[in-house]
Design a protein around this motif. Structure first.
Motif, PDB file in Angstrom:
ATOM      1  N   LEU A  21       0.512  -1.249  -0.124  1.00  0.00           N
ATOM      2  CA  LEU A  21       0.353  -0.006  -0.147  1.00  0.00           C
ATOM      3  C   LEU A  21       0.385   1.663  -0.095  1.00  0.00           C
ATOM      4  CD1 LEU A  21      -2.625  -0.953   2.256  1.00  0.00           C
ATOM      5  CD2 LEU A  21      -2.965  -0.764   0.022  1.00  0.00           C
ATOM      6  N   ARG A  22       1.886   1.248   0.689  1.00  0.00           N
ATOM      7  CA  ARG A  22       3.011   2.454   0.834  1.00  0.00           C
ATOM      8  C   ARG A  22       3.883   2.725  -0.550  1.00  0.00           C
ATOM      9  NH1 ARG A  22       5.327  -0.006   5.668  1.00  0.00           N
ATOM     10  NH2 ARG A  22       7.195  -0.361   4.382  1.00  0.00           N
ATOM     11  N   GLY A  23       3.461   1.095  -2.006  1.00  0.00           N
ATOM     12  CA  GLY A  23       4.417   1.050  -2.785  1.00  0.00           C
ATOM     13  C   GLY A  23       3.043   2.488  -3.788  1.00  0.00           C
ATOM     14  N   LEU A  24       2.282   1.738  -3.242  1.00  0.00           N
ATOM     15  CA  LEU A  24       1.228   2.154  -4.569  1.00  0.00           C
ATOM     16  C   LEU A  24       0.933   3.939  -4.113  1.00  0.00           C
ATOM     17  CD1 LEU A  24      -1.864   1.904  -6.466  1.00  0.00           C
ATOM     18  CD2 LEU A  24      -2.664   1.359  -3.937  1.00  0.00           C
ATOM     19  N   ASP A  25       0.847   4.054  -2.666  1.00  0.00           N
ATOM     20  CA  ASP A  25       0.308   5.536  -2.650  1.00  0.00           C
ATOM     21  C   ASP A  25       1.676   6.646  -3.169  1.00  0.00           C
ATOM     22  OD1 ASP A  25      -1.478   4.746  -0.715  1.00  0.00           O
ATOM     23  OD2 ASP A  25       0.067   4.991   1.352  1.00  0.00           O
ATOM     24  N   THR A  26       2.842   5.834  -3.116  1.00  0.00           N
ATOM     25  CA  THR A  26       4.467   6.594  -3.742  1.00  0.00           C
ATOM     26  C   THR A  26       3.971   6.585  -4.942  1.00  0.00           C
ATOM     27  OG1 THR A  26       5.613   5.460  -1.754  1.00  0.00           O
ATOM     28  CG2 THR A  26       6.807   6.437  -3.979  1.00  0.00           C
ATOM     29  N   MET A  27       3.592   4.975  -5.637  1.00  0.00           N
ATOM     30  CA  MET A  27       3.485   5.549  -7.544  1.00  0.00           C
ATOM     31  C   MET A  27       2.573   6.589  -7.219  1.00  0.00           C
ATOM     32  SD  MET A  27       3.030   1.528  -9.030  1.00  0.00           S
ATOM     33  CE  MET A  27       2.362   0.641  -8.223  1.00  0.00           C
ATOM     34  N   MET A  28       1.270   6.503  -7.277  1.00  0.00           N
ATOM     35  CA  MET A  28       0.273   7.689  -7.285  1.00  0.00           C
ATOM     36  C   MET A  28       0.787   9.057  -7.028  1.00  0.00           C
ATOM     37  SD  MET A  28      -2.992   5.535  -5.695  1.00  0.00           S
ATOM     38  CE  MET A  28      -4.336   7.333  -5.567  1.00  0.00           C
ATOM     39  N   LEU A  29       1.849   9.179  -6.111  1.00  0.00           N
ATOM     40  CA  LEU A  29       2.259  10.598  -6.037  1.00  0.00           C
ATOM     41  C   LEU A  29       3.425  10.995  -6.699  1.00  0.00           C
ATOM     42  CD1 LEU A  29       3.520  13.216  -4.310  1.00  0.00           C
ATOM     43  CD2 LEU A  29       5.216  11.830  -3.373  1.00  0.00           C
ATOM     44  N   ILE A  30       4.313  10.016  -7.363  1.00  0.00           N
ATOM     45  CA  ILE A  30       4.669  10.547  -8.747  1.00  0.00           C
ATOM     46  C   ILE A  30       3.839  10.661  -9.029  1.00  0.00           C
ATOM     47  CG2 ILE A  30       6.457   9.346 -10.674  1.00  0.00           C
ATOM     48  CD1 ILE A  30       7.132   7.437  -7.888  1.00  0.00           C
ATOM     49  N   ARG A  31       3.193  10.120 -10.068  1.00  0.00           N
ATOM     50  CA  ARG A  31       2.123  10.240 -11.455  1.00  0.00           C
ATOM     51  C   ARG A  31       1.288  11.628 -11.170  1.00  0.00           C
ATOM     52  NH1 ARG A  31      -1.517   6.921 -14.420  1.00  0.00           N
ATOM     53  NH2 ARG A  31       0.420   6.113 -14.346  1.00  0.00           N
ATOM     54  N   ALA A  32       1.084  12.395 -10.053  1.00  0.00           N
ATOM     55  CA  ALA A  32       0.272  12.895  -9.271  1.00  0.00           C
ATOM     56  C   ALA A  32       1.469  14.228  -9.586  1.00  0.00           C
ATOM     57  CB  ALA A  32      -0.229  13.196  -8.216  1.00  0.00           C
ATOM     58  N   TYR A  33       2.667  14.086  -9.235  1.00  0.00           N
ATOM     59  CA  TYR A  33       3.816  15.297  -9.427  1.00  0.00           C
ATOM     60  C   TYR A  33       4.232  15.898 -11.009  1.00  0.00           C
ATOM     61  CZ  TYR A  33       8.331  17.296  -9.094  1.00  0.00           C
ATOM     62  OH  TYR A  33       9.050  17.942  -8.820  1.00  0.00           O
ATOM     63  N   GLU A  34       3.836  14.402 -11.486  1.00  0.00           N
ATOM     64  CA  GLU A  34       4.298  14.912 -12.883  1.00  0.00           C
ATOM     65  C   GLU A  34       3.394  15.620 -13.577  1.00  0.00           C
ATOM     66  OE1 GLU A  34       8.193  12.373 -13.731  1.00  0.00           O
ATOM     67  OE2 GLU A  34       6.963  10.907 -14.118  1.00  0.00           O
ATOM     68  N   GLU A  35       2.253  14.832 -13.833  1.00  0.00           N
ATOM     69  CA  GLU A  35       1.537  15.709 -14.571  1.00  0.00           C
ATOM     70  C   GLU A  35       1.424  16.796 -13.781  1.00  0.00           C
ATOM     71  OE1 GLU A  35      -2.184  12.818 -13.578  1.00  0.00           O
ATOM     72  OE2 GLU A  35      -1.738  12.186 -15.588  1.00  0.00           O
ATOM     73  N   ALA A  58      10.317   2.190 -10.448  1.00  0.00           N
ATOM     74  CA  ALA A  58      10.685   2.873  -9.888  1.00  0.00           C
ATOM     75  C   ALA A  58      10.562   2.378  -8.226  1.00  0.00           C
ATOM     76  CB  ALA A  58      10.619   4.782  -9.866  1.00  0.00           C
ATOM     77  N   VAL A  59       8.914   2.161  -8.149  1.00  0.00           N
ATOM     78  CA  VAL A  59       8.986   1.834  -6.892  1.00  0.00           C
ATOM     79  C   VAL A  59       9.192   0.345  -6.266  1.00  0.00           C
ATOM     80  CG1 VAL A  59       6.902   1.618  -5.594  1.00  0.00           C
ATOM     81  CG2 VAL A  59       7.002   3.206  -6.675  1.00  0.00           C
ATOM     82  N   GLY A  60       9.281  -0.534  -7.329  1.00  0.00           N
ATOM     83  CA  GLY A  60      10.128  -1.364  -7.236  1.00  0.00           C
ATOM     84  C   GLY A  60      11.010  -1.299  -6.517  1.00  0.00           C
ATOM     85  N   VAL A  61      12.084  -0.735  -7.272  1.00  0.00           N
ATOM     86  CA  VAL A  61      13.920  -1.290  -7.558  1.00  0.00           C
ATOM     87  C   VAL A  61      14.013  -0.205  -6.425  1.00  0.00           C
ATOM     88  CG1 VAL A  61      15.638  -0.634  -8.086  1.00  0.00           C
ATOM     89  CG2 VAL A  61      14.189  -1.471  -9.954  1.00  0.00           C
ATOM     90  N   LEU A  62      13.504   0.953  -5.680  1.00  0.00           N
ATOM     91  CA  LEU A  62      14.196   1.389  -5.034  1.00  0.00           C
ATOM     92  C   LEU A  62      13.289   0.936  -3.594  1.00  0.00           C
ATOM     93  CD1 LEU A  62      15.751   4.485  -4.712  1.00  0.00           C
ATOM     94  CD2 LEU A  62      14.802   3.921  -6.944  1.00  0.00           C
ATOM     95  N   GLY A  63      12.330   0.239  -3.856  1.00  0.00           N
ATOM     96  CA  GLY A  63      12.143  -0.790  -2.576  1.00  0.00           C
ATOM     97  C   GLY A  63      13.019  -1.531  -2.004  1.00  0.00           C
ATOM     98  N   ALA A  64      13.941  -1.749  -2.702  1.00  0.00           N
ATOM     99  CA  ALA A  64      15.338  -3.576  -2.390  1.00  0.00           C
ATOM    100  C   ALA A  64      15.960  -2.683  -1.800  1.00  0.00           C
ATOM    101  CB  ALA A  64      14.449  -3.909  -4.099  1.00  0.00           C
ATOM    102  N   LEU A  65      15.716  -0.796  -1.921  1.00  0.00           N
ATOM    103  CA  LEU A  65      17.591  -0.698  -1.772  1.00  0.00           C
ATOM    104  C   LEU A  65      17.050   0.007   0.406  1.00  0.00           C
ATOM    105  CD1 LEU A  65      18.419   1.498  -4.609  1.00  0.00           C
ATOM    106  CD2 LEU A  65      18.987  -1.053  -3.868  1.00  0.00           C
ATOM    107  N   ASP A  66      18.252   0.328   0.734  1.00  0.00           N
ATOM    108  CA  ASP A  66      18.697   0.697   1.911  1.00  0.00           C
ATOM    109  C   ASP A  66      19.530   1.723   1.903  1.00  0.00           C
ATOM    110  OD1 ASP A  66      21.184  -0.163   2.678  1.00  0.00           O
ATOM    111  OD2 ASP A  66      20.233  -2.071   3.406  1.00  0.00           O
ATOM    112  N   SER A  67      19.635   2.518   3.243  1.00  0.00           N
ATOM    113  CA  SER A  67      20.318   3.871   3.057  1.00  0.00           C
ATOM    114  C   SER A  67      21.852   3.923   2.830  1.00  0.00           C
ATOM    115  CB  SER A  67      20.612   4.163   4.604  1.00  0.00           C
ATOM    116  OG  SER A  67      21.061   3.537   5.480  1.00  0.00           O
ATOM    117  N   ARG A  68      22.575   2.244   2.767  1.00  0.00           N
ATOM    118  CA  ARG A  68      23.858   2.226   2.524  1.00  0.00           C
ATOM    119  C   ARG A  68      23.745   2.094   0.922  1.00  0.00           C
ATOM    120  NH1 ARG A  68      24.055  -4.120   3.915  1.00  0.00           N
ATOM    121  NH2 ARG A  68      22.507  -3.886   2.907  1.00  0.00           N
TER     122      ARG A  68
END
Length: 325
Positions: free
Chosen positions: A13-27, A51-61
């Motif tokens: 659900l957090r991933g969906l939020d982020t995808m929707m934010l990206i779409r709204a920002y760019e539009e 973007a959301v899938g790949v970045l979701g697999a990363l951490d601060s390192r």
């Protein structure tokens, strides 16, 4: 500057939020460019799941190198949409003080080393950043991710970068967002073989081709690839099949686009697919979706207001952080 986002305990659900934010920002940016003449940008509408899938697999390192369609990667990494929009508008409260615009953003606090508008430019620098990680310049176990498109895959620098990564055994994840378009030219006009991952196979690294419009699949593939890199220090390659729904550079009338193909891809919109899946699984209700949409609209309003209220840079500082050889 930024409304507090909905903090769903469920990662998808957090991933969906982020995808929707990206779409709204760019539009919103595209609308501002159409109506107000603000600088044009290259959007990634339709590619949000990558973007959301790949970045979701990363951490601060981890460190990120991205390209001219960078907003999705930056927002998925946690960038503030107000500061990001201020940078596009050339204002002092942007991530680079208004110096970079949308095409050269870096954000050290987010681990975003570089945004390069040069096609394949990120590929030329990624092995160096990964070598620095390997030599202990970053946190132990850190991975470097370089995003590039199918257009950059046609550049010779891809093969040079792959060769170095394999020969030097670098902790580098190559992510090709194959969005079917290379500026104003369809990829089929430039490629005899459209399977880019096969080009990488010849260099001797593990590769995978994924449906880039399915954020669940992208996240799982990215987690596996990143985990493998952390374990053995060897590079990996992901090709994500997706589609650029808007034109190359805003504003764009899409006159050169095959509308039959475009409509076929629009039916596989990554946000609509995830919304339908979460509803079918009972994790998302229509009422909650409306709440998310309303909050994201407020976030976008807040970002625009912040960016437009941010001052212009002092002309006396125009040449700061500019270098000549």
């Amino acid at each position: 500057m930024r409304d507090t986002p909905i903090n769903h305990p469920q990662p998808r659900l957090r991933g969906l939020d982020t995808m929707m934010l990206i779409r709204a920002y760019e539009e919103r940016l595209a609308l501002m460019q159409q109506n107000n003449g603000v600088p044009g940008t290259c959007t990634s509408v339709g590619q949000e799941a990558c973007a959301v899938g790949v970045l979701g697999a990363l951490d601060s390192r981890d460190r990120i190198i991205t390209n001219h369609r960078s907003a999705a990667h930056l927002l998925a990494r946690g960038a503030d949409p107000g500061r990001l929009m201020a940078e596009v508008l050339g204002r002092v409260d942007g991530y680079c003080g208004g110096h970079s615009g949308s095409l050269h953003v870096s954000a050290r606090e987010l681990g975003v080393v570089l945004t390069s508008t040069i096609v394949g430019g990120g590929l030329s620098l990624a092995p160096g950043v990964a070598l620095a990680q390997k030599m202990g310049q970053g946190e132990e176990g850190g991975v470097v991710v370089v995003f590039f498109g199918d257009g950059a895959a046609c550049e010779g620098i891809l093969h040079e970068s792959l060769n170095l990564a394999v020969q030097w055994q670098l902790p580098l994840l190559f992510v090709c967002e194959n969005n079917q378009w290379q500026a104003y030219v369809h990829r089929l006009e430039t490629m005899a073989d459209d399977a880019i991952y096969r080009w990488a196979c010849g260099h001797g690294l593990d590769t995978q081709r994924i449906d880039g419009n399915d954020s669940d699949l992208v996240l799982e593939a990215a987690r596996q690839a990143v985990g493998a890199i952390r374990a053995d220090g060897r590079p990996r390659f992901l090709e994500l099949l997706t589609y650029r729904q808007r034109g190359h550079l805003e504003p764009d009338d899409l006159a050169y686009v095959d509308q039959v193909e475009r409509q076929r891809w629009l039916k596989r919109d990554p946000i609509a697919l995830m919304q339908a899946r979460l509803k079918a699984e009972g994790l998302l209700q229509d009422k909650e979706l409306r709440t998310i949409e309303e909050q994201i609209h407020r976030q976008t309003d807040t970002a625009q207001a912040f960016a437009e209220a941010s001052p212009w840079p002092d002309p006396q500082k125009l040449l700061q952080h500019v270098y000549a050889g």
